[in-house]
Design an enzyme around this catalytic site. Structure first.
Site, PDB file in Angstrom:
ATOM      1  N   ASP A 254       0.821  -1.219   0.000  1.00  0.00           N
ATOM      2  CA  ASP A 254       0.000   0.000   0.000  1.00  0.00           C
ATOM      3  C   ASP A 254       0.852   1.265   0.000  1.00  0.00           C
ATOM      4  O   ASP A 254       0.429   2.311   0.481  1.00  0.00           O
ATOM      5  CB  ASP A 254      -0.955   0.034   1.210  1.00  0.00           C
TER       6      ASP A 254
ATOM      7  N   LYS B  13       2.564   2.038  -5.119  1.00  0.00           N
ATOM      8  CA  LYS B  13       3.299   1.483  -6.269  1.00  0.00           C
ATOM      9  C   LYS B  13       2.586   1.749  -7.580  1.00  0.00           C
ATOM     10  O   LYS B  13       3.222   1.976  -8.607  1.00  0.00           O
ATOM     11  CB  LYS B  13       3.495  -0.025  -6.085  1.00  0.00           C
TER      12      LYS B  13
ATOM     13  N   GLY C 245      -4.132  -4.535  -4.461  1.00  0.00           N
ATOM     14  CA  GLY C 245      -4.703  -3.606  -5.428  1.00  0.00           C
ATOM     15  C   GLY C 245      -3.825  -2.398  -5.693  1.00  0.00           C
ATOM     16  O   GLY C 245      -3.072  -1.953  -4.829  1.00  0.00           O
TER      17      GLY C 245
ATOM     18  N   GLN D 170       2.244  -6.195  -3.118  1.00  0.00           N
ATOM     19  CA  GLN D 170       2.461  -6.189  -1.662  1.00  0.00           C
ATOM     20  C   GLN D 170       3.734  -5.418  -1.307  1.00  0.00           C
ATOM     21  O   GLN D 170       4.111  -4.486  -2.009  1.00  0.00           O
ATOM     22  CB  GLN D 170       2.501  -7.626  -1.124  1.00  0.00           C
TER      23      GLN D 170
END
Length: 430
Positions: free
Chosen positions: A13, A16, A40, A224
């Protein structure tokens, strides 16, 4: 031409998606090398929001080749859904713009069912899984019982692969009180989805090596963050794959010597989703403020993220394990208005100071942060596109972070908009 690996250097988070999108304009190929649809990316382009969880971020850029490498575990039904969603937003996706490695393992419905059943019945310590079958799919890969993309092209092979998997899964399901898998229904689902996946299947390792020899720029995109790495993360509260930069090579089939620059994405504070240790976590008004200002809710799960001050110890550690050459520092604007900022510069464990996070889970849980305080700034940094646009205190904060993590800032992001980026060092420079 330089090839660049982008990795998250915290618990994910970190922003990226925006950075990869920003870099993808200069790349020819964008390759995803691990993870699944459990992480996501949110991209904001000209005011339009694109939410991705499986497809590489470069897919929204015309004229680029996007690749899903063999290090990814692929849910074919989610793939079709995500492609349809993006096409509905005007994105062109064809076999010329998207390739999937033929040796990519598939996530089957039975993986998600097993994932959720385990988590719901785990009375010892919940991992915090998204329940999307990522872990069980990786288990089948290592156990040599995966159904892979190439298997969809031959019905006899497909049946053999499914039968091998079901010997294992039906035994597990009995122990968890689940009904046996309906073999015929599963095969029917796979046969139905096969054409939509095989359309994009390709020998990705061969394509990438040819692109590299032709002087094309390749951007390797991870999901991740390094602190969720199966080996170097806060085990067992981790993901089921290697997240660090070395996975870019094995997750796509290109040699490690082809990687020229590793860019670590680092948020100006720290967050994590789910269970597990978090030494610098804040359970006070400052933590609440960081979460609200940073809109800290998961793109995929919608879960509220835990928030804390910047942890230089952890980032220094992940920069080392991934061989990070420079960091992209994101969400600096979230710190606007804090009178005082804190940076975790070490831990105290049983009366001793540590400069790294120990591997043992019981020791991680007992680590307490040692903070260094810095003055904040009242001016807004949102939308800054040069150092001259930043308050002096913000620059001092960034420089102190560089010192503490022993790694320079290559990019500085001041909003979700891709143009609001300060370039310090070009990762693609030869």
């Amino acid at each position: 031409m330089a090839n660049v690996v982008v990795v998250g250097a915290q618990w994910g988070d970190e922003g990226k998606g925006k950075i990869v999108d920003w870099l993808s304009e200069r790349a020819d190929v964008i390759a995803r090398f691990q993870g699944g649809h459990n992480a996501g990316h949110t991209l904001v382009i000209d005011g339009e929001v694109f939410k991705l969880s499986l497809l590489p971020s470069g897919i929204v850029r015309g004229g680029k080749l996007s690749v899903i490498g063999n290090g990814v575990v692929l849910d074919p039904w989610h793939l079709v859904q995500e492609i349809a969603q993006l096409r509905g937003q005007g994105v062109t996706i064809t076999p010329e713009t998207l390739m999937i490695a033929e040796n990519t393992p598939l996530i089957l419905p039975i993986h998600g069912e097993l994932d959720r059943a385990r988590e719901s019945q785990n009375s010892v310590a919940k991992i915090g899984t998204t329940g999307r079958g990522i872990g069980p799919a990786y288990e089948d890969k290592v156990g040599r019982r995966s159904v892979r993309v190439a298997d969809l092209a031959d019905d006899a092979t497909l049946e053999l692969r499914v039968d091998r998997a079901l010997i294992h899964h039906d035994a597990l399901r009995r122990g968890l009180g689940l009904e046996p898998v309906d073999r015929d229904a599963l095969l029917a689902m796979l046969r139905e989805i096969a054409p939509a996946v095989l359309e994009y299947a390709a020998p990705v390792w061969k394509v990438l090596n040819e692109k590299r020899k032709a002087g094309k720029r390749i951007l390797f995109e991870g999901a991740q963050g390094a602190l969720l790495d199966i080996d170097f993360g806060t085990y067992p509260f981790v993901t089921s794959s290697n997240v660090i930069a070395g996975q870019a090579a094995t997750g796509t089939g290109i040699g490690p010597g082809s990687i020229d620059f590793v860019l670590g994405i680092v948020k100006a504070y720290t967050t994590r989703v789910g269970e597990g240790p978090f030494p610098a976590e804040l359970d006070d008004a400052d933590g609440q403020r960081l979460g609200e200002r940073g809109h800290e809710f998961g793109t995929v799960t919608g879960r509220k993220r835990r928030c804390g001050w910047f942890d230089a110890v952890l980032v220094r550690q992940t920069c080392a394990t991934s061989g990070v050459n420079g960091i992209a520092f994101t969400k600096l604007d979230v710190l606007d208005g804090f009178e005082t900022l804190k940076i975790c510069v070490g831990y105290e464990l049983d009366g001793e100071r540590l400069e790294y996070l120990p591997i043992a889970a019981d020791q991680q849980a007992r680590c307490t942060p040692i903070y260094e305080e810095m003055p904040g700034w009242s001016q807004s940094t949102e939308g800054a596109r040069s150092w001259a646009d930043l308050p002096a205190e913000a620059i001092k904060y960034v420089r102190r972070v560089e010192e503490l993590i022993s790694c320079p800032v290559a990019l500085l992001s001041t909003s979700p908009e891709r143009e609001d980026t300060i370039l310090v060092t070009d990762p693609f420079a030869d």
